[in-house]
Every structure is written in C-alpha cells, then in structure tokens.
Design an enzyme around this catalytic site. Structure first.
Site, mmCIF file in Angstrom:
data_model
loop_
_atom_site.group_PDB
_atom_site.id
_atom_site.type_symbol
_atom_site.label_atom_id
_atom_site.label_comp_id
_atom_site.label_asym_id
_atom_site.label_seq_id
_atom_site.Cartn_x
_atom_site.Cartn_y
_atom_site.Cartn_z
ATOM 1 N N LYS A 200 69.466 85.560 69.401
ATOM 2 C CA LYS A 200 69.358 86.479 70.537
ATOM 3 C C LYS A 200 68.835 85.751 71.767
ATOM 4 O O LYS A 200 69.397 85.865 72.860
ATOM 5 C CB LYS A 200 68.454 87.659 70.158
ATOM 6 C CG LYS A 200 68.010 88.527 71.312
ATOM 7 C CD LYS A 200 69.185 89.206 72.007
ATOM 8 C CE LYS A 200 68.876 89.559 73.446
ATOM 9 N NZ LYS A 200 68.509 90.902 73.708
ATOM 10 N N ASN A 204 71.032 84.783 75.468
ATOM 11 C CA ASN A 204 70.583 85.050 76.835
ATOM 12 C C ASN A 204 70.398 83.758 77.622
ATOM 13 O O ASN A 204 70.692 83.699 78.814
ATOM 14 C CB ASN A 204 69.275 85.853 76.823
ATOM 15 C CG ASN A 204 69.543 87.343 76.689
ATOM 16 O OD1 ASN A 204 70.697 87.769 76.628
ATOM 17 N ND2 ASN A 204 68.491 88.135 76.648
ATOM 18 N N PHE A 206 72.104 80.956 77.267
ATOM 19 C CA PHE A 206 73.413 80.445 77.674
ATOM 20 C C PHE A 206 73.991 81.255 78.841
ATOM 21 O O PHE A 206 74.573 80.699 79.766
ATOM 22 C CB PHE A 206 74.396 80.446 76.487
ATOM 23 C CG PHE A 206 74.391 79.141 75.749
ATOM 24 C CD1 PHE A 206 73.296 78.767 74.982
ATOM 25 C CD2 PHE A 206 75.462 78.272 75.832
ATOM 26 C CE1 PHE A 206 73.277 77.547 74.310
ATOM 27 C CE2 PHE A 206 75.448 77.053 75.161
ATOM 28 C CZ PHE A 206 74.360 76.683 74.398
ATOM 29 N N CYS A 256 65.292 90.599 81.164
ATOM 30 C CA CYS A 256 65.501 89.773 79.974
ATOM 31 C C CYS A 256 65.563 88.274 80.236
ATOM 32 O O CYS A 256 64.833 87.502 79.625
ATOM 33 C CB CYS A 256 66.795 90.197 79.287
ATOM 34 S SG CYS A 256 66.854 91.955 78.944
HETATM 35 C C1 UGA Z 1 71.364 90.729 79.314
HETATM 36 C C2 UGA Z 1 72.471 90.226 78.361
HETATM 37 O O1 UGA Z 1 73.709 90.163 79.066
HETATM 38 C C3 UGA Z 1 72.600 91.155 77.158
HETATM 39 O O2 UGA Z 1 73.566 90.637 76.255
HETATM 40 C C4 UGA Z 1 71.242 91.253 76.452
HETATM 41 O O3 UGA Z 1 71.294 92.122 75.335
HETATM 42 C C5 UGA Z 1 70.222 91.786 77.459
HETATM 43 O O4 UGA Z 1 70.136 90.873 78.574
HETATM 44 C C6 UGA Z 1 68.879 91.887 76.765
HETATM 45 O O5 UGA Z 1 68.317 90.847 76.380
HETATM 46 O O6 UGA Z 1 68.411 93.012 76.539
HETATM 47 P P1 UGA Z 1 71.218 92.629 81.207
HETATM 48 O O7 UGA Z 1 69.947 91.950 81.593
HETATM 49 O O8 UGA Z 1 71.218 94.098 81.014
HETATM 50 O O9 UGA Z 1 71.768 91.997 79.826
HETATM 51 O O10 UGA Z 1 72.324 92.322 82.333
HETATM 52 P P2 UGA Z 1 73.420 91.180 82.587
HETATM 53 O O11 UGA Z 1 74.738 91.831 82.710
HETATM 54 O O12 UGA Z 1 73.315 90.065 81.659
HETATM 55 O O13 UGA Z 1 73.024 90.679 84.068
HETATM 56 C C7 UGA Z 1 71.826 89.925 84.310
HETATM 57 C C8 UGA Z 1 71.789 89.445 85.757
HETATM 58 O O14 UGA Z 1 72.742 88.412 85.992
HETATM 59 C C9 UGA Z 1 72.092 90.532 86.789
HETATM 60 O O15 UGA Z 1 71.195 90.425 87.866
HETATM 61 C C10 UGA Z 1 73.514 90.199 87.210
HETATM 62 O O16 UGA Z 1 73.832 90.693 88.480
HETATM 63 C C11 UGA Z 1 73.490 88.686 87.160
HETATM 64 N N1 UGA Z 1 74.826 88.057 87.036
HETATM 65 C C12 UGA Z 1 75.629 88.333 85.972
HETATM 66 C C13 UGA Z 1 75.264 87.163 88.010
HETATM 67 O O17 UGA Z 1 74.545 86.897 88.987
HETATM 68 N N2 UGA Z 1 76.489 86.577 87.876
HETATM 69 C C14 UGA Z 1 77.316 86.836 86.826
HETATM 70 O O18 UGA Z 1 78.422 86.257 86.759
HETATM 71 C C15 UGA Z 1 76.860 87.737 85.849
#
Ligand code: UGA
Length: 442
Positions: A200, A204, A206, A256
């Site tokens: 897990k 995150n 990666f 996260c």
């Molecule tokens: C993340 C992981 O994606 C989930 O798989 C994991 O279960 C979760 O953490 C957790 O540990 O509970 P989350 O934090 O809800 O999920 O959101 P993400 O979609 O991963 O986005 C995280 C951040 O990265 C956001 O601020 C998003 O805008 C940013 N992001 C995402 C980017 O800047 N560029 C991208 O290409 C993708």
C-alpha cells in the site's frame, strides 16, 4: 463499508465512531462528506444491513470481524516528529477491542500503516488475561477520493495479508470470501501481513513519484519552450510507462501521499538506509518546489508585486470531485499569496466550508464566493487550483469584461483552452507550457 454492505446483503455492517455528530450526520439525509455516488449506496442499504452507531463497546462485543480505519496522521511530537506515523489512535482502538471482547475475532487493518504495525497490534490484542486469540490482518484501501465508489466496485486488485499460521490462513479466507461476492478471483491477492502493508505504501510512493517527475520536467519545459503535456503524451504512450498520473500540476495534495512518503523516509532512516531515504525525500522536495514555483511565476508575471491585488482562486479542494482540502496545494499557495499582501477570493463547488476553516486566521485578506463569475469580478488574476470540470465550461468573455486589466489566468491544472483565453484578451500562464501573453517587452 457501505459498498461491502451493498454487495453482501448476508453481512450486517455497523460503523462506529467516537464522534456523535458525525454518526448523526450519517444517519440524516446530509452526509458529512461529498463523494460521487456515495449517497445512493448509503441510502439503499442504511437500516437494512448498514448501521451507524456510537455504541462502540456493544458493537465490538458483537462483531466477528472488525475493520479498523482510524486515522494515522504524521506524528507531531517526540521521536520521529514531522515524519513518523502517529499510532496512538490505533493503539487505543486495539486496547478498546481487547477490553470489550469475550470471543476470538478477526481484526483487519484498513488504515495505511507503516510496515509491521500489525505485529504491535497483535501483541497488545493477544496480551489479555483470558487468553483470547485475535488474528490481525492487513487489507489496505486503494480507493482514491472522488472515484471511491467506482474504485471499490471495480478494483484493480484487493490485497489481503495474514500470518501464515493455520488460524491466520483461515481468517484470511474469511476476508477473501467477503470480496468474492463481487471481485473476480484473479484480482484478489493474498500475502503475508508485512508485504501487504508495504504494498500500500509503495503504491502511493510510485504514484506521487510520477507526479513529481513530470512536475520537475514542467519546470524545465517552461525554461525551454517545450510543452509538458505533449511530452507526457508521447512518454505515456509507451505501454511500459503508461499514461496515468503524468499530469503536471501545482503539486500533489491530499491526506495520503506526503504522509506515506515521509513514513517510508523515516523508516529508511531508522534502518540506516540514508540513500534510499534521500531518494524518496526528493519526491516531497520537488512537490514543495512546484508549489513555490507557481507563486513566483505569478509574482514575476504580475510585475513583481501582488500587494493589494485581488486574486481569485478557482478551486480549493486537493483535487476535483471532493470537498477535501487536507494538504491541498491551494492552501500553501493561498498562504504565500497572502504573504505577498494579495487579496484572495476563493471559490469552489464543494470545498468552501473546509476552505473557510483552513483560512480562518487571515481575516479580510480572504473572501469566499460560491459562484465563479461573482468571485472573479474586480480581480487582477484567476489562478486555477482544482481541476473541476465546470471551470472549463465558463463564459470567459463575460469573466474577462468584469476583471481589472491587464487580466491574468494562471492555469495550475492545464485544464482550460489557453488559445481561446488569449484571444479573449487574457495573459495566460499554464504549467510547463509557453505563456500566451499580450505584454511584449519593448
Ligand atoms: C491516493 C491514491 O491514488 C489511492 O490509490 C490511495 O488509496 C489513497 O491515496 C490513499 O492512500 O488513501 P487520493 O489521495 O484520494 O488517492 O487522490 P489521488 O487521485 O491520488 O490524487 C492525489 C493528488 O495528486 C491530487 O492533489 C491530484 O490533483 C494530484 N495529481 C494526480 C496530479 O497532480 N497529477 C496527476 O497526474 C494525478
């Protein structure tokens, strides 16, 4: 848990929390969080096989399986302050389970925890005077906010880790049996506890590493005139690399990624793995750099002063489709802009209540406005913080007319049509792409 209740009518699922207000909200028709599709799931099973309760002791007593999802924030005191996970809530819960159980139970670790936490919990749980046996399993949660229901309904994989003892394996099978109600067999992975916990964290790590990698390249693109979106597209089409999580942005936020990276960094340091710790620490460093870079770019573009200027923040949530603002890059940027004596107007379709709490200390340096047209009125600049779909569909001609000229747009998410905005009259600054500006140096 709501999705488990929906997919498995034969199980009775009860959610307990110490926060009575929260539980009351879950029992009302106004839920405390916004998550697309969640309302429908909860209302269809609530009162049938899904219940919300504050009766923790009674429900511990009655349960056969307990999923523990208490928070594990970054520890802010003592050894490991600012990096290690604060496990006090987990340990309190374990002691509570022990105190109110009189039969063996399966305890499932749902919170994201540093490796080997389950072992500690097992020790506490199996230390009771009555010799009761508890199996502690790891079943990490991979859902992302904003797509939670979809992620749970069709997961890429479900991971269940247990001890490889007879009773551990039997407990693992019980958890696998829950998921088998809707998840195809080949997507359910089983392992030992430690590998499951670590998987897990590493997932995150990666994901966040990919964002920091593309964000580091965005800085380089801005200097050289390359377009980060084109680069990401070409790179992502290599199927060994893939095209997900390569969107340059103002930096990742959320509760996260940063926490999980720092967790691993701290553990590496504890094991004397300084190089590994530095490697992962640099992912966080690039993220901080990306947020700060966004602010300096704004400052430079707007003639090196933001003092007294009105800046409208489009979005405050850490990403679209959620009201969550924890560790949102918008929060850092807002603080820095206020520091430069700018006046902020914050708009967001779902996150305004949280934004108000986050920015409460800044008095009249910040105003809040639900509608984006009203919010942008009289502003010198708009800065897009969150990739809400509705921001793409606004009438920017109308917005431009009501702004102070020269009007600026800083698109921290690269979601808008930059050429069209430029044609309307805006000076447009995307992330990792050449700026489109009417201000030519003479
Ligand atoms: C993340 C992981 O994606 C989930 O798989 C994991 O279960 C979760 O953490 C957790 O540990 O509970 P989350 O934090 O809800 O999920 O959101 P993400 O979609 O991963 O986005 C995280 C951040 O990265 C956001 O601020 C998003 O805008 C940013 N992001 C995402 C980017 O800047 N560029 C991208 O290409 C993708």
């Amino acid at each position: 848990m709501a999705v488990i209740a929906l997919k498995c009518p034969q199980y009775k699922v009860t959610l307990v929390d110490t926060n009575a207000e929260r539980i009351a909200e879950w029992n009302s028709d106004r839920f405390p969080i916004y998550e697309p599709g969640l309302d429908e799931v909860v209302t269809s099973v609530r009162g049938k096989n899904l219940f919300f309760s504050t009766e923790i002791e009674k429900n511990i007593h009655e349960a056969d399986i307990i999923f523990v999802s208490v928070n594990t924030p970054t520890k802010m005191f003592g050894v490991g302050a600012g990096m290690a996970a604060d496990l006090q809530y987990w340990e309190k819960t374990a002691r509570q389970i022990l105190a109110f159980s009189n039969q063996p139970k399966i305890i499932v670790e749902k919170s994201t925890l540093p490796v080997k936490t389950a072992l500690t919990m097992e020790r506490i749980l199996n230390s009771g005077p009555d010799g009761l046996h508890f199996d502690v399993l790891s079943n990490p949660e991979f859902l992302a906010e904003g797509t939670a229901i979809q992620d749970l309904s069709e997961p890429d994989r479900v991971l269940v880790g247990s001890r490889l003892t007879e009773s551990g394996l039997a407990a693992r099978q019980e958890i696998v049996d829950i998921y088998r109600n809707w998840v195809p067999e080949e997507k359910i992975l089983v392992s030992d506890v430690w590998s499951s916990e670590l998987s897990k964290l590493v997932s995150n790590l990666f994901l966040s590493q990919r964002i920091s990698t593309i964000n580091s390249i965005s800085a380089f693109c801005e200097k050289t005139g390359a377009d980060v979106a084109r680069v990401a597209k070409a790179v992502g089409m290599d199927h060994r690399i893939g095209d997900k999580f390569l969107k340059a942005s103002i930096g990742f936020g959320g509760s996260c990624f940063k926490k999980d990276i720092l967790n691993l960094v701290y553990m590496c340091q504890t094991y004397g793995l300084e190089e590994v710790a530095d490697y992962w620490q640099s992912v966080v460093r690039i993220n901080e750099y990306q947020k700060e870079r966004f602010v300096t770019n704004m400052l430079q573009a707007m003639f090196n002063t933001l003092s007294g200027k009105r800046i409208c923040l489009f979005g405050f949530a850490f990403k679209a489709d959620t009201g969550d603002t924890r560790e949102s890059a918008a929060l850092y940027i807002a603080r820095r802009l206020i520091n430069e004596q700018a006046k902020l107007v914050v708009t967001d379709p779902k996150a305004l209540p949280n934004a108000k709490i986050d920015l409460a200390g800044f008095g009249d340096a910040v105003a809040f406005e639900r509608g984006p047209y009203k919010a942008a009125e009289g502003c010198h600049a708009i800065a897009v913080m969150t990739e809400w779909r509705q921001y793409k569909a606004l009438d920017y001609q109308k917005i431009y007319k009501r702004m102070v000229k020269p009007a600026f747009i800083f698109d921290g998410r690269n979601i808008l049509d930059h050429k069209a905005l430029f044609d309307v009259g805006f000076n447009v600054y995307p992330v990792g792409k050449p700026a489109l500006t009417h201000l030519h140096e003479s």
